[in-house]
Design an enzyme around this catalytic site. Sequence first.
Site, short mmCIF file in Angstrom:
data_model
loop_
_atom_site.label_atom_id
_atom_site.label_comp_id
_atom_site.label_asym_id
_atom_site.label_seq_id
_atom_site.Cartn_x
_atom_site.Cartn_y
_atom_site.Cartn_z
N GLY A 151 0.80 -1.21 0.00
CA GLY A 151 0.00 0.00 0.00
C GLY A 151 0.83 1.26 0.00
O GLY A 151 1.90 1.32 0.60
N GLY A 177 4.41 -1.93 -7.32
CA GLY A 177 3.72 -1.01 -6.39
C GLY A 177 4.74 -0.13 -5.67
O GLY A 177 4.53 1.08 -5.50
N THR A 178 5.83 -0.72 -5.28
CA THR A 178 6.91 0.02 -4.59
C THR A 178 7.50 1.05 -5.54
O THR A 178 7.83 2.17 -5.13
CB THR A 178 8.02 -0.97 -4.16
OG1 THR A 178 7.40 -2.06 -3.50
CG2 THR A 178 9.04 -0.31 -3.27
N THR A 204 10.57 -9.33 -7.08
CA THR A 204 9.28 -10.02 -7.18
C THR A 204 9.50 -11.44 -7.68
O THR A 204 10.26 -11.67 -8.62
CB THR A 204 8.24 -9.33 -8.10
OG1 THR A 204 7.22 -10.28 -8.43
CG2 THR A 204 8.81 -8.80 -9.39
N ASP A 206 7.37 -12.92 -9.22
CA ASP A 206 6.62 -13.02 -10.49
C ASP A 206 7.47 -12.68 -11.71
O ASP A 206 7.07 -12.98 -12.84
CB ASP A 206 5.40 -12.09 -10.47
CG ASP A 206 4.37 -12.51 -9.44
OD1 ASP A 206 4.49 -13.62 -8.90
OD2 ASP A 206 3.45 -11.72 -9.17
N ARG A 251 0.03 -13.50 -10.59
CA ARG A 251 -1.24 -12.79 -10.69
C ARG A 251 -1.53 -12.38 -12.13
O ARG A 251 -2.58 -12.69 -12.66
CB ARG A 251 -1.10 -11.55 -9.81
CG ARG A 251 -2.37 -10.91 -9.44
CD ARG A 251 -2.10 -9.64 -8.71
NE ARG A 251 -1.97 -9.79 -7.29
CZ ARG A 251 -0.91 -9.39 -6.58
NH1 ARG A 251 0.12 -8.84 -7.19
NH2 ARG A 251 -0.88 -9.54 -5.28
N GLU A 305 -2.24 -18.51 -10.71
CA GLU A 305 -3.41 -17.97 -10.00
C GLU A 305 -4.22 -16.96 -10.82
O GLU A 305 -5.42 -16.81 -10.62
CB GLU A 305 -3.02 -17.35 -8.66
CG GLU A 305 -2.14 -16.13 -8.77
CD GLU A 305 -1.88 -15.46 -7.42
OE1 GLU A 305 -0.77 -14.96 -7.24
OE2 GLU A 305 -2.79 -15.45 -6.58
N TYR A 360 2.22 -19.54 -0.18
CA TYR A 360 3.33 -18.67 0.22
C TYR A 360 4.65 -19.39 0.42
O TYR A 360 5.68 -18.74 0.60
CB TYR A 360 2.96 -17.91 1.50
CG TYR A 360 1.80 -16.96 1.28
CD1 TYR A 360 2.02 -15.71 0.71
CD2 TYR A 360 0.50 -17.33 1.58
CE1 TYR A 360 0.97 -14.85 0.46
CE2 TYR A 360 -0.55 -16.47 1.34
CZ TYR A 360 -0.32 -15.23 0.78
OH TYR A 360 -1.36 -14.37 0.52
N ILE A 362 6.46 -20.75 -1.67
CA ILE A 362 7.43 -20.49 -2.74
C ILE A 362 8.12 -19.13 -2.60
O ILE A 362 9.06 -18.84 -3.31
CB ILE A 362 6.82 -20.65 -4.17
CG1 ILE A 362 5.83 -19.54 -4.51
CG2 ILE A 362 6.16 -22.01 -4.34
CD1 ILE A 362 5.46 -19.49 -6.00
O1 F6P Z 1 3.58 -10.19 -6.27
C1 F6P Z 1 4.11 -11.32 -5.72
C2 F6P Z 1 3.03 -12.25 -5.24
O2 F6P Z 1 3.64 -13.30 -4.57
C3 F6P Z 1 2.07 -12.74 -6.32
O3 F6P Z 1 2.52 -13.81 -7.08
C4 F6P Z 1 0.86 -13.05 -5.51
O4 F6P Z 1 -0.29 -12.92 -6.30
C5 F6P Z 1 0.87 -12.01 -4.46
O5 F6P Z 1 2.21 -11.63 -4.28
C6 F6P Z 1 0.22 -12.42 -3.18
O6 F6P Z 1 0.55 -11.50 -2.19
P1 F6P Z 1 -0.22 -11.13 -0.85
O7 F6P Z 1 -1.13 -12.26 -0.53
O8 F6P Z 1 0.84 -10.93 0.14
O9 F6P Z 1 -0.94 -9.88 -1.12
#
Ligand code: F6P
Length: 454
Positions: A151, A177-178, A204, A206, A251, A305, A360, A362
């Site tokens: 945030g 976001g950062t 990240t 990702d 995501r 996901e 989590y 991973i």
């Molecule tokens: O952005 C990294 C990540 O691990 C994504 O792959 C995943 O969707 C998200 O963070 C989940 O993060 P949180 O549950 O902490 O918001």
Amino acid sequence: MPDPDSLDFSVRCVGPRKVQSPYKAARYVSDEERTLYQTIIDPSRQLGCRCDADAPLSFELAGPREHIYFDPAKMRCGLVTCGGLCPGLNDVIRAVVLQLYYHYGVRNIYGFQYGFEGLVPDYGHQAITLDPQAVSDIHRRGGSILGSSRGPQSPEAMVDALERLNLQVLFCIGGDGTFRGALALCREIEKRNLKIGVVAVPKTIDNDIPYTARTFGFDTACSIAAEAIKGAHAEATGAYNGVGLLKLMGRHAGFIAAHAALASRDANFVMVPEVDFELGGANGFLPHLLHRLQNRRHAVVVVAEGAGQHLFSGDSDGDATDASGNARLQDIGLLMKDRISEYLRLMEVPFTLKYIDPSYLIRSAPATASDSLFAGILGQMAVHAALAGKTGVFVGFWNDRFTHVPLAAAVAGEKRLDPQGNRWQSVIECTGQPACLVNQCADPALADEADLAN
Ligand code: F6P
């Protein structure tokens, strides 16, 4: 692919560099040393190459500068880790602190706790003093010794804190976001005409930050995800018509699912956000899964996901976005589990389905050797950039070189798995799944099962 004419990779500096660097380098890097953005020559495609320009698009190389902007003896620096946890965070923190301390002689280093919240007094998080002793063995642990949060926070409040603490540089370790938060900070700093640098390190699992070939944490996440796929394969082969179904983070980008599948070589279907698929119909996933079971008596299905979000009807309950502004996703893993089970029951096929969600796990582990190496060098390069007065940049990795990339370019772009690219093609080859799982490319031989899947 963004319009190449709109891209600007020029890097800002807090001011002219007049201080002789105390850093002893075998070779200093100059700002004129650059690496090309586009290195492939393909006249048949527009590859984002500004080919006809006098100066082709390129990134400034990272590394130690002979003359720096800040006087290290008088310098005060801060570090913050933001967003979701990621393997390698502690490696970066340690590398930044040791580099500042031993190679530049900076003695005042502070860690802000729980992301950007740590810069806002209302939260009451105390800053931590960082020195070699405080970070000596943190790289062996997962997570972040500073904690993290998602945030944005008020850029005004954060710059007030930087001014109050008389900080010259803030290192922001985080993802997109950062980067948006760090850029907002830079704009507020500029508005106030302050000499404060902001340097970011791309974090990240990702791997979805544009203009860097790699982010730290990705290798570790893929390694653990590949192990989970092996587990799914063992479960699938351990039963008659066994289905191992695995959901992996990712995501908006399917890099983790694709790379873990390529590393394990055990996945038979991979679904990612970038590639559409349908469940039923002549060429949907379900009839293909049935054929796979009929031929091989087991199947491993990996789903990122963010894949298949169009399969959910109606609105998600609760907030549409999280604190970082990311869309909250519906659970594609559970939907796939239900739909596969319903379909195979309908087809009167005996089966066993094992659903695995490593979630989590991973991203909370310590970094692999490859990620530790990478995260450590990113941290070292971030210090060189910061001391040189570079600001509004992150340290990237391009053409095998560490680079300086403007945050403004990164937040305006995005990085996704290319459905037409070599990587996805390799996934198609290694899984044996059809290149297209939508009904426009239907195979008439599958039409009968498809009717039932609808
Ligand atoms: O952005 C990294 C990540 O691990 C994504 O792959 C995943 O969707 C998200 O963070 C989940 O993060 P949180 O549950 O902490 O918001």
